[in-house]
Design a protein around this motif. Structure first.
Motif, PDB file in Angstrom:
ATOM      1  N   GLU A  32      54.899 -42.790  58.961  1.00 30.53           N
ATOM      2  CA  GLU A  32      56.201 -42.918  58.313  1.00 30.53           C
ATOM      3  C   GLU A  32      56.606 -44.380  58.180  1.00 30.53           C
ATOM      4  N   ARG A  33      56.314 -45.175  59.221  1.00 33.84           N
ATOM      5  CA  ARG A  33      56.632 -46.606  59.150  1.00 33.84           C
ATOM      6  C   ARG A  33      55.806 -47.285  58.066  1.00 33.84           C
ATOM      7  N   ARG A  34      54.546 -46.896  57.958  1.00 36.11           N
ATOM      8  CA  ARG A  34      53.684 -47.508  56.929  1.00 36.11           C
ATOM      9  C   ARG A  34      54.165 -47.128  55.530  1.00 36.11           C
ATOM     10  N   ILE A  35      54.554 -45.885  55.351  1.00 42.89           N
ATOM     11  CA  ILE A  35      55.068 -45.451  54.048  1.00 42.89           C
ATOM     12  C   ILE A  35      56.326 -46.235  53.688  1.00 42.89           C
ATOM     13  N   GLN A  72      45.422 -44.699  51.476  1.00 45.11           N
ATOM     14  CA  GLN A  72      45.483 -43.636  52.482  1.00 45.11           C
ATOM     15  C   GLN A  72      46.775 -42.830  52.353  1.00 45.11           C
ATOM     16  N   PHE A  73      47.798 -43.459  51.743  1.00 45.33           N
ATOM     17  CA  PHE A  73      49.113 -42.822  51.662  1.00 45.33           C
ATOM     18  C   PHE A  73      49.514 -42.465  50.231  1.00 45.33           C
ATOM     19  N   PHE A  74      49.074 -43.239  49.260  1.00 44.51           N
ATOM     20  CA  PHE A  74      49.429 -42.991  47.865  1.00 44.51           C
ATOM     21  C   PHE A  74      48.188 -43.140  46.994  1.00 44.51           C
ATOM     22  N   ALA A  79      52.462 -42.339  41.976  1.00 43.21           N
ATOM     23  CA  ALA A  79      52.901 -41.603  43.171  1.00 43.21           C
ATOM     24  C   ALA A  79      53.886 -42.434  43.985  1.00 43.21           C
ATOM     25  N   ILE A  80      53.651 -43.736  44.049  1.00 43.06           N
ATOM     26  CA  ILE A  80      54.584 -44.618  44.772  1.00 43.06           C
ATOM     27  C   ILE A  80      55.938 -44.618  44.072  1.00 43.06           C
ATOM     28  N   ALA A  81      55.921 -44.746  42.759  1.00 43.95           N
ATOM     29  CA  ALA A  81      57.172 -44.784  41.989  1.00 43.95           C
ATOM     30  C   ALA A  81      57.939 -43.471  42.125  1.00 43.95           C
ATOM     31  N   ILE A  82      57.229 -42.360  42.124  1.00 47.29           N
ATOM     32  CA  ILE A  82      57.889 -41.054  42.240  1.00 47.29           C
ATOM     33  C   ILE A  82      58.567 -40.916  43.602  1.00 47.29           C
TER      34      ILE A  82
END
Length: 225
Positions: A32-35, A72-74, A79-82
């Motif tokens: 969650e912190r990385r996101i 690893q997350f997006f 996907a990041i913008a969404i």
């Protein structure tokens, strides 16, 4: 009494079970912190370059991580913008709800303008990525659609607010005035966001003066009918 080998084994098992239970929570918290770190970096990149010109490599550099870590997350920039757009839109809806509270609309016009405009302006100043993302070119369709719904809801809130201030205004007139107020607000927001400090404060004051001078005769006239 000294602990037996069985007691020691049981205690060791409990510690192992506790460690096994807490490990996924720690991994989740790190994730969650990385996101959050990646989304904050994306917000900065979108503000500087716009969505269309932004890249996952630029976002990874801004976050201080490798592109592989980002993936690893997006899976991609969209996907990041969404994800970022969804968070900003939720925050915007909450802000609009706070701005258009009935008790704010019951205040005298100058105070009502302060109560409604201040949280809206503060949200946009504190989240410049919202303006960059929602008004940029090439943004993902889902964000665009949600932003249109947000704008439509805000138009309805402005119309309702104006009706409470000028209840005798005819529906057609009410629509015209509401559209003018939104147009003035959006145009002024460009100037407000382009400046900081005393200059920003000056443009906020000018916006309130313009709206007060525009609305005061309308409110006064309809109340005297």
């Amino acid at each position: 009494m000294p602990r037996t080998a069985k007691d020691k084994t049981t205690e060791s098992d409990r510690l192992a079970e506790t460690e096994a239970a807490t490990a996924p929570r720690r991994r989740q918290a790190r994730g969650e912190r990385r996101i959050a770190q990646l989304l904050a970096a994306a917000a900065g990149v979108f503000c500087r370059t716009g969505y269309a010109a932004a890249s996952t490599n630029a976002i990874a550099r801004e976050a201080g991580v490798s592109p592989g870590t980002l993936y690893q997350f997006f899976p991609n920039k969209e996907a990041i913008a969404i994800e970022l757009g969804g968070q900003l839109l939720r925050h915007a809806r909450e802000t609009h709800g706070q701005a258009f509270l009935p008790e704010n609309l019951g205040l005298p016009l100058p105070e009502a303008l302060d109560a409604v405009l201040d949280p809206l302006i503060a949200f946009n100043c504190e989240n410049p990525a919202f303006w960059a993302l929602m008004h940029g070119s090439g943004v993902p369709g889902g964000i665009d659609k949600e932003h249109e719904e947000l704008h439509s809801n805000m138009a309805g809130q402005v119309r309702t607010a104006l009706h409470s201030l000028a209840p005798e205004l005819a529906p057609v007139e009410l629509d015209h005035v509401a559209n003018m107020v939104l147009g003035i607000f959006k145009a002024s927001l460009d100037l407000i966001l382009a400046h900081e400090g005393a200059e920003r404060d000056a443009y906020v004051a000018e916006l309130k003066t313009v709206l007060l001078r525009y609305l005061e005769p309308i409110v006064t006239t309809t109340r005297c009918r």
